[in-house]
Design a protein around this motif. Structure first.
Motif, PDB file in Angstrom:
ATOM      1  N   HIS A  33       0.862  -1.179   0.000  1.00 48.50           N
ATOM      2  CA  HIS A  33       0.000   0.000   0.000  1.00 48.50           C
ATOM      3  C   HIS A  33       0.896   1.225   0.000  1.00 48.50           C
ATOM      4  O   HIS A  33       2.088   1.139   0.330  1.00 48.50           O
ATOM      5  N   ALA A  34       0.338   2.366  -0.329  1.00 47.96           N
ATOM      6  CA  ALA A  34       1.111   3.609  -0.391  1.00 47.96           C
ATOM      7  C   ALA A  34       1.790   3.926   0.935  1.00 47.96           C
ATOM      8  O   ALA A  34       2.848   4.554   0.960  1.00 47.96           O
ATOM      9  N   ASP A  35       1.207   3.482   2.046  1.00 48.75           N
ATOM     10  CA  ASP A  35       1.808   3.762   3.350  1.00 48.75           C
ATOM     11  C   ASP A  35       2.920   2.773   3.706  1.00 48.75           C
ATOM     12  O   ASP A  35       3.501   2.841   4.782  1.00 48.75           O
ATOM     13  N   GLY A  36       3.223   1.835   2.805  1.00 51.08           N
ATOM     14  CA  GLY A  36       4.313   0.904   3.019  1.00 51.08           C
ATOM     15  C   GLY A  36       3.914  -0.441   3.592  1.00 51.08           C
ATOM     16  O   GLY A  36       4.723  -1.365   3.634  1.00 51.08           O
ATOM     17  N   HIS A  37       2.672  -0.570   4.035  1.00 58.32           N
ATOM     18  CA  HIS A  37       2.211  -1.849   4.572  1.00 58.32           C
ATOM     19  C   HIS A  37       2.031  -2.870   3.452  1.00 58.32           C
ATOM     20  O   HIS A  37       1.660  -2.526   2.334  1.00 58.32           O
ATOM     21  N   ALA A  38       2.271  -4.126   3.783  1.00 60.03           N
ATOM     22  CA  ALA A  38       2.138  -5.211   2.806  1.00 60.03           C
ATOM     23  C   ALA A  38       0.702  -5.300   2.288  1.00 60.03           C
ATOM     24  O   ALA A  38      -0.253  -5.043   3.011  1.00 60.03           O
ATOM     25  N   ALA A  39       0.591  -5.658   1.034  1.00 58.85           N
ATOM     26  CA  ALA A  39      -0.717  -5.848   0.398  1.00 58.85           C
ATOM     27  C   ALA A  39      -0.694  -7.187  -0.323  1.00 58.85           C
ATOM     28  O   ALA A  39       0.357  -7.810  -0.460  1.00 58.85           O
ATOM     29  N   ARG A  40      -1.843  -7.611  -0.775  1.00 60.56           N
ATOM     30  CA  ARG A  40      -1.959  -8.849  -1.555  1.00 60.56           C
ATOM     31  C   ARG A  40      -2.400  -8.501  -2.968  1.00 60.56           C
ATOM     32  O   ARG A  40      -3.132  -7.537  -3.180  1.00 60.56           O
ATOM     33  N   SER A  41      -2.008  -9.326  -3.901  1.00 60.66           N
ATOM     34  CA  SER A  41      -2.344  -9.058  -5.298  1.00 60.66           C
ATOM     35  C   SER A  41      -3.845  -8.978  -5.511  1.00 60.66           C
ATOM     36  O   SER A  41      -4.316  -8.203  -6.343  1.00 60.66           O
ATOM     37  N   ARG A  42      -4.607  -9.748  -4.759  1.00 59.90           N
ATOM     38  CA  ARG A  42      -6.067  -9.751  -4.939  1.00 59.90           C
ATOM     39  C   ARG A  42      -6.715  -8.434  -4.500  1.00 59.90           C
ATOM     40  O   ARG A  42      -7.874  -8.194  -4.787  1.00 59.90           O
ATOM     41  N   GLU A  43      -5.977  -7.577  -3.794  1.00 59.65           N
ATOM     42  CA  GLU A  43      -6.499  -6.270  -3.402  1.00 59.65           C
ATOM     43  C   GLU A  43      -6.481  -5.273  -4.552  1.00 59.65           C
ATOM     44  O   GLU A  43      -7.156  -4.258  -4.506  1.00 59.65           O
TER      45      GLU A  43
END
Length: 102
Positions: A63-73
């Motif tokens: 995410h823009a804030d640096g937190h991990a995201a998943r491709s499905r998001e």
């Protein structure tokens, strides 16, 4: 005759040099996601060009804030910054922001 030969050689040099001008550089794309399909998504770049981006299991999503995201998001309407892998064929990372406000 010599002038034509010199101009032709200079032209070939310029064309060849420009073809390899960005070789080995990491490319970034900024834009808005327009469609998501499995391991690929389409985005409209800030200059209006449309590109298809391939992802792989090694692609890192955040995410823009640096937190991990998943491709499905990843979803249509999201603004993204894509850093391409050195092969320039798949995304090394995708940073997702919130969908554009209307």
């Amino acid at each position: 005759m010599k002038k034509t030969l010199v101009v032709s050689i200079a032209f070939l040099f310029v064309v060849t040099a420009s073809a390899f001008a960005h070789a080995g550089h990491v490319h970034k794309h900024l834009g808005t996601v327009t469609a998501v399909d499995g391991h690929a998504f389409t985005m409209t770049l800030t200059d209006g060009d449309v590109v298809e981006i391939q992802t792989s299991p090694q692609t890192v999503f955040t995410h823009a804030d640096g937190h991990a995201a998943r491709s499905r998001e990843l979803a249509a309407g999201m603004r993204v910054v894509v850093t391409m892998a050195k092969d320039d064929k798949t995304a090394a990372s995708v940073k997702m922001a919130a969908p554009a406000q209307r």
